[in-house]
Write a protein that holds these residues in place. Structure first.
Motif, PDB file in Angstrom:
ATOM      1  N   PHE A 144       0.718   4.132  -3.999  1.00  0.00           N
ATOM      2  CA  PHE A 144      -0.129   3.474  -2.995  1.00  0.00           C
ATOM      3  C   PHE A 144       0.696   2.460  -2.186  1.00  0.00           C
ATOM      4  N   GLY A 145       1.475   1.648  -2.902  1.00  0.00           N
ATOM      5  CA  GLY A 145       2.274   0.618  -2.236  1.00  0.00           C
ATOM      6  C   GLY A 145       3.295   1.223  -1.287  1.00  0.00           C
ATOM      7  N   LEU A 146       4.027   2.231  -1.761  1.00  0.00           N
ATOM      8  CA  LEU A 146       5.073   2.827  -0.925  1.00  0.00           C
ATOM      9  C   LEU A 146       4.468   3.530   0.290  1.00  0.00           C
ATOM     10  N   LEU A 147       3.342   4.215   0.076  1.00  0.00           N
ATOM     11  CA  LEU A 147       2.681   4.906   1.194  1.00  0.00           C
ATOM     12  C   LEU A 147       2.285   3.914   2.273  1.00  0.00           C
ATOM     13  N   LEU A 148       1.658   2.843   1.831  1.00  0.00           N
ATOM     14  CA  LEU A 148       1.177   1.844   2.783  1.00  0.00           C
ATOM     15  C   LEU A 148       2.345   1.197   3.527  1.00  0.00           C
ATOM     16  N   ARG A 149       3.433   0.956   2.779  1.00  0.00           N
ATOM     17  CA  ARG A 149       4.616   0.331   3.386  1.00  0.00           C
ATOM     18  C   ARG A 149       5.197   1.221   4.483  1.00  0.00           C
ATOM     19  N   ASN A 150       5.198   2.528   4.200  1.00  0.00           N
ATOM     20  CA  ASN A 150       5.764   3.442   5.189  1.00  0.00           C
ATOM     21  C   ASN A 150       4.828   3.700   6.360  1.00  0.00           C
ATOM     22  N   MET A 151       3.523   3.714   6.061  1.00  0.00           N
ATOM     23  CA  MET A 151       2.578   3.997   7.137  1.00  0.00           C
ATOM     24  C   MET A 151       2.420   2.812   8.082  1.00  0.00           C
ATOM     25  N   PHE A 152       2.415   1.597   7.518  1.00  0.00           N
ATOM     26  CA  PHE A 152       2.234   0.400   8.359  1.00  0.00           C
ATOM     27  C   PHE A 152       3.362  -0.595   8.093  1.00  0.00           C
ATOM     28  N   PRO A 153       4.579  -0.293   8.567  1.00  0.00           N
ATOM     29  CA  PRO A 153       5.680  -1.225   8.260  1.00  0.00           C
ATOM     30  C   PRO A 153       5.439  -2.587   8.921  1.00  0.00           C
ATOM     31  N   ALA A 154       5.716  -3.627   8.158  1.00  0.00           N
ATOM     32  CA  ALA A 154       5.587  -5.022   8.631  1.00  0.00           C
ATOM     33  C   ALA A 154       4.268  -5.300   9.331  1.00  0.00           C
ATOM     34  N   ASN A 155       3.195  -4.750   8.794  1.00  0.00           N
ATOM     35  CA  ASN A 155       1.898  -4.950   9.430  1.00  0.00           C
ATOM     36  C   ASN A 155       1.223  -6.211   8.878  1.00  0.00           C
ATOM     37  N   GLU A 156       0.842  -7.109   9.797  1.00  0.00           N
ATOM     38  CA  GLU A 156       0.267  -8.398   9.383  1.00  0.00           C
ATOM     39  C   GLU A 156      -1.066  -8.236   8.654  1.00  0.00           C
ATOM     40  N   ILE A 157      -1.864  -7.262   9.132  1.00  0.00           N
ATOM     41  CA  ILE A 157      -3.194  -7.084   8.521  1.00  0.00           C
ATOM     42  C   ILE A 157      -3.051  -6.597   7.088  1.00  0.00           C
TER      43      ILE A 157
END
Ligand code: ASP
Length: 438
Positions: free
Chosen positions: A25-38
């Protein structure tokens, strides 16, 4: 109770599943929304932070009452002072012995493999402000609490241990009235152990949140040039946990080390995901008593002491890190220096509190001692979180090995429990835990 229900997944399997889901979950989110503030605000520092922290807090909540109650129980059942003295010297002797072995292997590996000689491009921009490490005399004076309640509110483990031992000892020496108090503490011990098993049910969710947060914040790029250092520490940690401890267990107690390794899995997973020997202590105690068959008299003394002073995993990191930093800065270490590293890293690991990241702070003391630049810590700080997790798993394993060996030598190990691979397994559902008779 309905026995035909399908068998629930064991705790280990649930924790592993939680870990895997968290990381993915963490890696997916990191790749899908890199450096995303929200994502950072609401998921990393929001939802995941809340769940992970609740899990760690609920473990920590148990540590002080558990150590105090359990150690009072343990000491009052060890009424002879000579037995207490023998137990203390055996335990501390074994802890020092394993730490020195850990350091010697770690330093040798670092000297042979030379992780720091792949030379890092530049050491000029390094910035690390060392937090102040306590002096040795302060460490010694602080063993005696001026106020036991303060020691408890601050979670000062060594002070709590000292007070509980004196308190338990007094209970054992006041005759009939002491017996009543001892009985009360025994009952309280049962209660707190039951709370531990309940909190363990939270583990899979807590672990998933901690792993997801880690995967989101760390990513894989942290490694870079320090990969060789990282690998040397990792291999030496695995070697200590999977080779040195089992060999010592076999040599000193003649027990089957494979059973030990299998029964320690849950504890190691807890230690790995919390990176804190202290937070893991309730789980270590539960497994050491109920799965490995160590009597509470021994475990209540050996384990809290171990979670406070026995940090072989930390010593391994400090040994390799010192040699690595010397190599990177091109500083030659003499035999005397290596000897100094062994002594100061042993003391530093004793002084390291069982909470995340403290091993790195105490490394400053070792570097100072052999005249190496403390800024070198900046080189390895990026990969320290992951190593902290592995070394904490090694630290708690070392505590349980000691408990089993000491218990066996004192005739306080229940061999039926040790040899039963199913003994004390926590695979009950929450409902069954709540309704299980004492
Ligand atoms: N996190 C380690 C422990 O709790 C201590 C350390 O090495 O920082 O055992």
């Amino acid at each position: 109770m309905n026995k035909t229900k399908s068998k629930p997944l064991g705790l280990t399997a649930k924790i592993l599943l939680g870990m895997a889901i968290g990381i993915i979950f963490g890696l997916l989110l990191r790749n899908m929304f890199p450096a995303n503030e929200i994502v950072k605000e609401y998921i990393t520092d929001g939802f995941l932070h809340v769940i992970g922290t609740i899990f760690i807090s609920s473990l920590k909540m148990l540590v002080v009452p558990l150590v105090f109650i359990s150690l009072v129980c343990g000491t009052c059942s060890l009424s002879e002072p000579s037995k207490l003295g023998r137990l203390g010297s055996k335990t501390i002797g074994f802890y020092l012995f394993t730490t020195v072995i850990a350091l010697s292997f770690a330093i040798m590996a670092a000297v042979v493999i030379q992780p720091g000689n792949a030379s890092l491009t530049s050491t000029e921009n390094l910035q690390y402000v060392a937090k102040e490490a306590p002096s040795l005399s302060e460490v010694i004076i602080n063993i005696i609490p001026t106020n036991p309640i303060e020691a408890m509110t601050q979670g000062n483990m060594l002070q709590i241990i000292i007070f509980a031992v004196i308190f338990g000892f007094a209970i054992a020496h006041i005759g009939e009235r002491g017996k009543r108090v001892a009985q009360l503490f025994d009952d309280l011990n049962e209660v707190i152990m039951r709370v531990v098993t309940l909190v363990m049910q939270l583990a899979p969710y807590g672990v998933a949140a901690l792993m997801a947060k880690l995967a989101l914040t760390l990513g894989l790029d942290t490694f870079g040039s320090v990969i060789k250092y990282f690998l040397v520490v990792l291999v030496m940690l695995l070697f200590h946990g999977l080779v040195v401890y089992p060999v010592l267990l076999k040599l000193f107690s003649g027990l089957n080390p494979l059973l030990f390794i299998r029964k320690m899995r849950d504890v190691q997973l807890f230690a790995f995901s919390t990176a804190s020997s202290n937070a893991t202590l309730p789980i270590t105690m539960e497994a050491t008593e109920h799965r490995l068959g160590v009597d509470n008299k021994i475990s209540s003394f050996v384990l809290p002491l171990g979670a406070t002073i026995n940090m072989d995993g930390t010593a391994i990191m400090q040994g390799v890190a010192t040699v690595f930093i010397a190599q990177v800065f091109g500083i030659e270490l003499t035999i005397t220096d290596y000897f100094m590293v062994v002594i100061t890293a042993t003391l530093a690991s004793i002084g390291t509190a069982g909470v995340p990241g403290v091993g790195l702070i105490m490394l400053a003391m070792v570097l100072n001692q052999v005249g190496l630049p403390v800024e070198g810590i900046a080189l390895i700080i990026g990969v320290d979180r992951l190593l902290d997790m592995v070394r904490t798993a090694v630290n708690v394993t070392g505590d349980s090995v000691a408990a089993v060996i000491v218990a066996k030598s004192e005739g306080e190990l229940n061999l039926d429990i040790y040899n039963d691979s199913q003994a004390g397994k926590v695979a009950l559902s929450f409902d069954e835990q709540v309704h299980r008779p004492l």
